[in-house]
Design a protein around this motif. Structure first.
Motif, PDB file in Angstrom:
ATOM      1  N   ASN A   1       0.829  -1.210   0.000  1.00 44.66           N
ATOM      2  CA  ASN A   1       0.000   0.000   0.000  1.00 44.66           C
ATOM      3  C   ASN A   1       0.863   1.260   0.000  1.00 44.66           C
ATOM      4  O   ASN A   1       0.546   2.236  -0.674  1.00 44.66           O
ATOM      5  N   ALA A   2       1.963   1.240   0.751  1.00 45.28           N
ATOM      6  CA  ALA A   2       2.859   2.394   0.804  1.00 45.28           C
ATOM      7  C   ALA A   2       3.554   2.622  -0.536  1.00 45.28           C
ATOM      8  O   ALA A   2       3.763   3.764  -0.942  1.00 45.28           O
ATOM      9  N   LEU A   3       3.895   1.546  -1.227  1.00 50.78           N
ATOM     10  CA  LEU A   3       4.553   1.658  -2.529  1.00 50.78           C
ATOM     11  C   LEU A   3       3.628   2.232  -3.595  1.00 50.78           C
ATOM     12  O   LEU A   3       4.055   2.943  -4.477  1.00 50.78           O
ATOM     13  N   GLY A   4       2.369   1.881  -3.544  1.00 47.38           N
ATOM     14  CA  GLY A   4       1.455   2.217  -4.623  1.00 47.38           C
ATOM     15  C   GLY A   4       1.483   1.106  -5.661  1.00 47.38           C
ATOM     16  O   GLY A   4       1.963   0.008  -5.399  1.00 47.38           O
ATOM     17  N   ASP A   5       1.001   1.384  -6.839  1.00 47.57           N
ATOM     18  CA  ASP A   5       0.884   0.363  -7.881  1.00 47.57           C
ATOM     19  C   ASP A   5       2.264  -0.096  -8.356  1.00 47.57           C
ATOM     20  O   ASP A   5       3.006   0.677  -8.959  1.00 47.57           O
ATOM     21  N   VAL A   6       2.589  -1.358  -8.087  1.00 43.44           N
ATOM     22  CA  VAL A   6       3.875  -1.911  -8.504  1.00 43.44           C
ATOM     23  C   VAL A   6       3.804  -2.219  -9.999  1.00 43.44           C
ATOM     24  O   VAL A   6       2.891  -2.887 -10.470  1.00 43.44           O
ATOM     25  N   VAL A   7       4.803  -1.701 -10.737  1.00 41.87           N
ATOM     26  CA  VAL A   7       4.808  -1.853 -12.189  1.00 41.87           C
ATOM     27  C   VAL A   7       6.008  -2.662 -12.699  1.00 41.87           C
ATOM     28  O   VAL A   7       6.059  -3.029 -13.868  1.00 41.87           O
ATOM     29  N   TYR A   8       6.974  -2.939 -11.818  1.00 41.30           N
ATOM     30  CA  TYR A   8       8.167  -3.687 -12.221  1.00 41.30           C
ATOM     31  C   TYR A   8       8.741  -4.391 -11.001  1.00 41.30           C
ATOM     32  O   TYR A   8       8.807  -3.811  -9.918  1.00 41.30           O
ATOM     33  N   ALA A   9       9.169  -5.638 -11.191  1.00 46.04           N
ATOM     34  CA  ALA A   9       9.793  -6.398 -10.115  1.00 46.04           C
ATOM     35  C   ALA A   9      11.087  -7.019 -10.613  1.00 46.04           C
ATOM     36  O   ALA A   9      11.086  -7.732 -11.617  1.00 46.04           O
ATOM     37  N   GLN A  10      12.185  -6.719  -9.937  1.00 49.54           N
ATOM     38  CA  GLN A  10      13.465  -7.375 -10.191  1.00 49.54           C
ATOM     39  C   GLN A  10      13.713  -8.275  -8.988  1.00 49.54           C
ATOM     40  O   GLN A  10      13.930  -7.793  -7.875  1.00 49.54           O
ATOM     41  N   LEU A  11      13.642  -9.580  -9.202  1.00 51.12           N
ATOM     42  CA  LEU A  11      13.753 -10.554  -8.126  1.00 51.12           C
ATOM     43  C   LEU A  11      15.103 -11.259  -8.197  1.00 51.12           C
ATOM     44  O   LEU A  11      15.713 -11.326  -9.265  1.00 51.12           O
ATOM     45  N   PRO A  12      15.568 -11.800  -7.065  1.00 48.75           N
ATOM     46  CA  PRO A  12      16.787 -12.596  -7.135  1.00 48.75           C
ATOM     47  C   PRO A  12      16.548 -13.826  -8.002  1.00 48.75           C
ATOM     48  O   PRO A  12      15.417 -14.289  -8.139  1.00 48.75           O
ATOM     49  N   GLU A  13      17.613 -14.337  -8.598  1.00 46.54           N
ATOM     50  CA  GLU A  13      17.504 -15.483  -9.503  1.00 46.54           C
ATOM     51  C   GLU A  13      17.815 -16.780  -8.781  1.00 46.54           C
ATOM     52  O   GLU A  13      18.523 -16.790  -7.767  1.00 46.54           O
ATOM     53  N   VAL A  14      17.283 -17.867  -9.313  1.00 50.04           N
ATOM     54  CA  VAL A  14      17.566 -19.193  -8.771  1.00 50.04           C
ATOM     55  C   VAL A  14      19.080 -19.387  -8.719  1.00 50.04           C
ATOM     56  O   VAL A  14      19.786 -19.081  -9.685  1.00 50.04           O
ATOM     57  N   GLY A  15      19.559 -19.845  -7.577  1.00 52.88           N
ATOM     58  CA  GLY A  15      20.987 -20.052  -7.384  1.00 52.88           C
ATOM     59  C   GLY A  15      21.683 -18.896  -6.693  1.00 52.88           C
ATOM     60  O   GLY A  15      22.794 -19.057  -6.189  1.00 52.88           O
ATOM     61  N   ASP A  16      21.051 -17.704  -6.681  1.00 54.12           N
ATOM     62  CA  ASP A  16      21.634 -16.563  -5.975  1.00 54.12           C
ATOM     63  C   ASP A  16      21.677 -16.853  -4.479  1.00 54.12           C
ATOM     64  O   ASP A  16      20.782 -17.511  -3.936  1.00 54.12           O
ATOM     65  N   THR A  17      22.693 -16.331  -3.814  1.00 52.85           N
ATOM     66  CA  THR A  17      22.765 -16.388  -2.363  1.00 52.85           C
ATOM     67  C   THR A  17      22.306 -15.038  -1.832  1.00 52.85           C
ATOM     68  O   THR A  17      22.794 -13.991  -2.278  1.00 52.85           O
ATOM     69  N   VAL A  18      21.331 -15.062  -0.911  1.00 51.39           N
ATOM     70  CA  VAL A  18      20.844 -13.829  -0.289  1.00 51.39           C
ATOM     71  C   VAL A  18      21.294 -13.810   1.169  1.00 51.39           C
ATOM     72  O   VAL A  18      21.488 -14.859   1.789  1.00 51.39           O
ATOM     73  N   THR A  19      21.458 -12.595   1.695  1.00 48.53           N
ATOM     74  CA  THR A  19      21.899 -12.402   3.072  1.00 48.53           C
ATOM     75  C   THR A  19      20.817 -11.637   3.819  1.00 48.53           C
ATOM     76  O   THR A  19      20.289 -10.648   3.305  1.00 48.53           O
ATOM     77  N   ALA A  20      20.516 -12.099   5.020  1.00 50.63           N
ATOM     78  CA  ALA A  20      19.477 -11.446   5.826  1.00 50.63           C
ATOM     79  C   ALA A  20      19.789  -9.961   5.998  1.00 50.63           C
ATOM     80  O   ALA A  20      20.904  -9.586   6.338  1.00 50.63           O
ATOM     81  N   GLY A  21      18.776  -9.135   5.704  1.00 50.21           N
ATOM     82  CA  GLY A  21      18.904  -7.692   5.880  1.00 50.21           C
ATOM     83  C   GLY A  21      19.568  -6.955   4.737  1.00 50.21           C
ATOM     84  O   GLY A  21      19.684  -5.737   4.772  1.00 50.21           O
ATOM     85  N   GLU A  22      19.999  -7.682   3.703  1.00 52.40           N
ATOM     86  CA  GLU A  22      20.660  -7.028   2.571  1.00 52.40           C
ATOM     87  C   GLU A  22      19.756  -7.034   1.339  1.00 52.40           C
ATOM     88  O   GLU A  22      18.943  -7.926   1.148  1.00 52.40           O
ATOM     89  N   SER A  23      19.951  -6.039   0.489  1.00 48.15           N
ATOM     90  CA  SER A  23      19.156  -5.899  -0.728  1.00 48.15           C
ATOM     91  C   SER A  23      19.403  -7.073  -1.669  1.00 48.15           C
ATOM     92  O   SER A  23      20.544  -7.518  -1.838  1.00 48.15           O
ATOM     93  N   CYS A  24      18.308  -7.558  -2.281  1.00 49.67           N
ATOM     94  CA  CYS A  24      18.437  -8.688  -3.212  1.00 49.67           C
ATOM     95  C   CYS A  24      17.581  -8.493  -4.459  1.00 49.67           C
ATOM     96  O   CYS A  24      17.406  -9.408  -5.251  1.00 49.67           O
ATOM     97  N   GLY A  25      17.020  -7.311  -4.614  1.00 47.24           N
ATOM     98  CA  GLY A  25      16.187  -7.009  -5.766  1.00 47.24           C
ATOM     99  C   GLY A  25      15.545  -5.650  -5.569  1.00 47.24           C
ATOM    100  O   GLY A  25      15.925  -4.905  -4.657  1.00 47.24           O
ATOM    101  N   GLU A  26      14.566  -5.344  -6.423  1.00 45.31           N
ATOM    102  CA  GLU A  26      13.847  -4.083  -6.234  1.00 45.31           C
ATOM    103  C   GLU A  26      12.456  -4.157  -6.830  1.00 45.31           C
ATOM    104  O   GLU A  26      12.179  -4.967  -7.709  1.00 45.31           O
ATOM    105  N   LEU A  27      11.605  -3.314  -6.276  1.00 45.52           N
ATOM    106  CA  LEU A  27      10.248  -3.159  -6.768  1.00 45.52           C
ATOM    107  C   LEU A  27      10.073  -1.707  -7.180  1.00 45.52           C
ATOM    108  O   LEU A  27      10.441  -0.799  -6.432  1.00 45.52           O
ATOM    109  N   GLU A  28       9.530  -1.511  -8.380  1.00 38.38           N
ATOM    110  CA  GLU A  28       9.299  -0.162  -8.882  1.00 38.38           C
ATOM    111  C   GLU A  28       7.798   0.062  -8.943  1.00 38.38           C
ATOM    112  O   GLU A  28       7.051  -0.790  -9.441  1.00 38.38           O
ATOM    113  N   SER A  29       7.378   1.189  -8.407  1.00 33.40           N
ATOM    114  CA  SER A  29       5.954   1.522  -8.438  1.00 33.40           C
ATOM    115  C   SER A  29       5.761   2.854  -9.134  1.00 33.40           C
ATOM    116  O   SER A  29       6.722   3.500  -9.549  1.00 33.40           O
TER     117      SER A  29
END
Length: 125
Positions: free
Chosen positions: A34-62
């Protein structure tokens, strides 16, 4: 706004399902959508990527802004939600169902994840 009781929540407004067979599902909360508004683009981490708690792993564009996506846990991404990449509005219309973002094989889980009631109090303040 009702946050599902079975999920855990981060201060960055992501939710995490309880890991089944070591794999947990991650999404953003209805509050964040709701705070973002209408999400129009999603960049998600890819299969096989290693993610770390609390760190950026993608982005959402609204229509309002671009927001980093943070992983609430550390581990290896085992699935990204292609439906959200194809139709980012799912993040707004079904944040706890079809709008999930990725699945991760959990290697480490921080102690500061909140229950639904704790998250409701956090967002009310």
């Amino acid at each position: 706004m009702s946050n599902p009781q079975q999920l855990r929540y981060s201060k960055e407004h992501e939710w995490l399902s309880v890991a089944e067979d070591g794999v947990a599902t991650v999404g953003i909360t209805e509050f964040a959508a709701n705070a973002l508004g209408d999400v129009v683009y999603a960049q998600l981490p890819e299969v096989g990527d290693t993610v770390t708690a609390g760190e950026s792993c993608g982005e959402l564009e609204s229509t309002k802004s671009v927001s980093d996506l943070y992983s609430p846990v550390g581990g290896e991404v085992v699935e990204a939600n292609q439906d959200v990449v194809d139709d980012p509005s799912l993040v707004n219309s079904a944040p706890f169902e079809g709008g999930w973002l990725f699945k991760v094989r959990v290697a480490d889980q921080p102690e500061d994840l909140m229950s639904a009631d704790e998250y409701a109090a956090f967002t009310a303040g």
